[in-house]
Write a protein that holds these residues in place. Sequence first.
Motif, short mmCIF file in Angstrom:
data_model
loop_
_atom_site.label_atom_id
_atom_site.label_comp_id
_atom_site.label_asym_id
_atom_site.label_seq_id
_atom_site.Cartn_x
_atom_site.Cartn_y
_atom_site.Cartn_z
N GLY A 1 0.82 -1.21 0.00
CA GLY A 1 0.00 0.00 0.00
C GLY A 1 0.85 1.26 0.00
O GLY A 1 0.56 2.23 -0.72
N MET A 2 1.91 1.25 0.80
CA MET A 2 2.84 2.38 0.83
C MET A 2 3.47 2.61 -0.54
O MET A 2 3.52 3.74 -1.04
N GLN A 3 3.93 1.54 -1.16
CA GLN A 3 4.58 1.66 -2.47
C GLN A 3 3.60 2.14 -3.53
O GLN A 3 3.98 2.91 -4.43
N THR A 4 2.34 1.71 -3.41
CA THR A 4 1.33 2.16 -4.37
C THR A 4 1.10 3.66 -4.26
O THR A 4 0.98 4.36 -5.27
N MET A 5 1.04 4.16 -3.01
CA MET A 5 0.89 5.60 -2.80
C MET A 5 2.07 6.36 -3.42
O MET A 5 1.89 7.38 -4.10
N ILE A 6 3.27 5.84 -3.20
CA ILE A 6 4.47 6.52 -3.70
C ILE A 6 4.52 6.48 -5.22
O ILE A 6 4.86 7.47 -5.87
N LYS A 7 4.15 5.34 -5.80
CA LYS A 7 4.18 5.23 -7.26
C LYS A 7 3.15 6.19 -7.88
O LYS A 7 3.38 6.74 -8.97
N GLN B 1 -1.40 11.56 0.04
CA GLN B 1 -0.82 10.26 -0.32
C GLN B 1 0.57 10.08 0.27
O GLN B 1 0.93 8.99 0.74
N LEU B 2 1.37 11.14 0.26
CA LEU B 2 2.71 11.06 0.82
C LEU B 2 2.66 10.85 2.34
O LEU B 2 3.44 10.06 2.89
N ILE B 3 1.77 11.57 3.00
CA ILE B 3 1.63 11.40 4.46
C ILE B 3 1.16 9.98 4.77
O ILE B 3 1.69 9.32 5.68
N LEU B 4 0.20 9.50 4.00
CA LEU B 4 -0.29 8.14 4.20
C LEU B 4 0.82 7.12 3.96
O LEU B 4 0.93 6.11 4.68
N ALA B 5 1.65 7.38 2.94
CA ALA B 5 2.77 6.47 2.67
C ALA B 5 3.71 6.39 3.86
O ALA B 5 4.16 5.31 4.24
N GLY B 6 4.00 7.55 4.48
CA GLY B 6 4.86 7.54 5.66
C GLY B 6 4.23 6.80 6.82
O GLY B 6 4.89 5.99 7.49
N LEU B 7 2.95 7.04 7.08
CA LEU B 7 2.26 6.35 8.18
C LEU B 7 2.24 4.84 7.93
O LEU B 7 2.49 4.04 8.85
N LEU B 8 1.95 4.45 6.70
CA LEU B 8 1.95 3.02 6.36
C LEU B 8 3.34 2.42 6.52
O LEU B 8 3.48 1.26 6.96
#
Length: 315
Positions: free
Chosen positions: A27-33, A224-231
């Motif tokens: 999920g984190m990688q998907t947000m970053i991509k 999305q970036l904040i969510l990626a960090g939290l994930l």
Amino acid sequence: MAMPPQADSNPMVGVGLKCMSVVVFVGMQTMIKSVGHAVPAGEVSFFRSFFALVPVVIYLAWLGDLRSSLRTNDLPGHMLRGFVGVGAMVLSFFSLASLPYPEWVSICYAAPLLTVIFAAIFLKEVVRAYRWTAVIIGLAGVCVVTLPSLTIAEAGLGGMGAVGALAALGSAGFTAVAMIQIRRLAQHEKTATIVIYFSLTSSLISLLSSPFGWVLPTQGAALQLILAGLLGGIGQLLLTASYRFADTSTIAPFEYTSLIFAVLIGVFVFGEPLAWTTVVGGLIVVSAGIFIIWREHQLGIKRRKVRRAASPTLS
């Protein structure tokens, strides 16, 4: 990382936590991509590192372990871990935005293979013929995955596919060096200390890239970036917890389930074509990695038997 007391191992719980961590990291990688083409990799690295601190700090505070986790006798070692880790993240996030997701994941699987090589060189670990053979076969699989992106016919001179593939290989190399540094730190530092100092140092180091073209992300990209960090922080907690309930040899192979998610997300979310070279090469890399894990498990059993045989007994 410190965990609540647990009397008995429970492999099923460990495997479940590991699989949950894989899903969270995907999920984190998907947000970053999703935002990778619009936000510089150094800026993405900052969001990933800084906001990962939130769940980690909350968890450590809940355990009452936050203050003790900040005590360290090796700040330079943690700084080195931070620099290497940021290098791995920047290259990883850049390549993730440049390559099809399944291809990116398959190349990243080279990191455990390179770790075996670096451990032999820098830690003087004994690596025998079985593991060397698996490493060579695994790296051959990586070549199968990357070759189409590196050819002029497929990527073009200076094509992003070729640059992305090289960046992914570089990220795998940095990740392997980071693993070596973690092994060194783990000899005298608590796991919680290693985790929290990595987030702290990588956040600060990532800020150094701000003069090189950071952008003001849109509201959606920022979320999305904040969510990626939290994930990322939650995934680290789940991963750490999984090793409390089961042996590494039981849990580690489930890391390769991420390739399944990568294929599904790449095809159905990002509309990326699935190349046969990615499938074949990915399977070769996964097989080599699982063999190395199995071999490490067998060697661990032998070492424990030798230690028990050498232990003095009371008569």
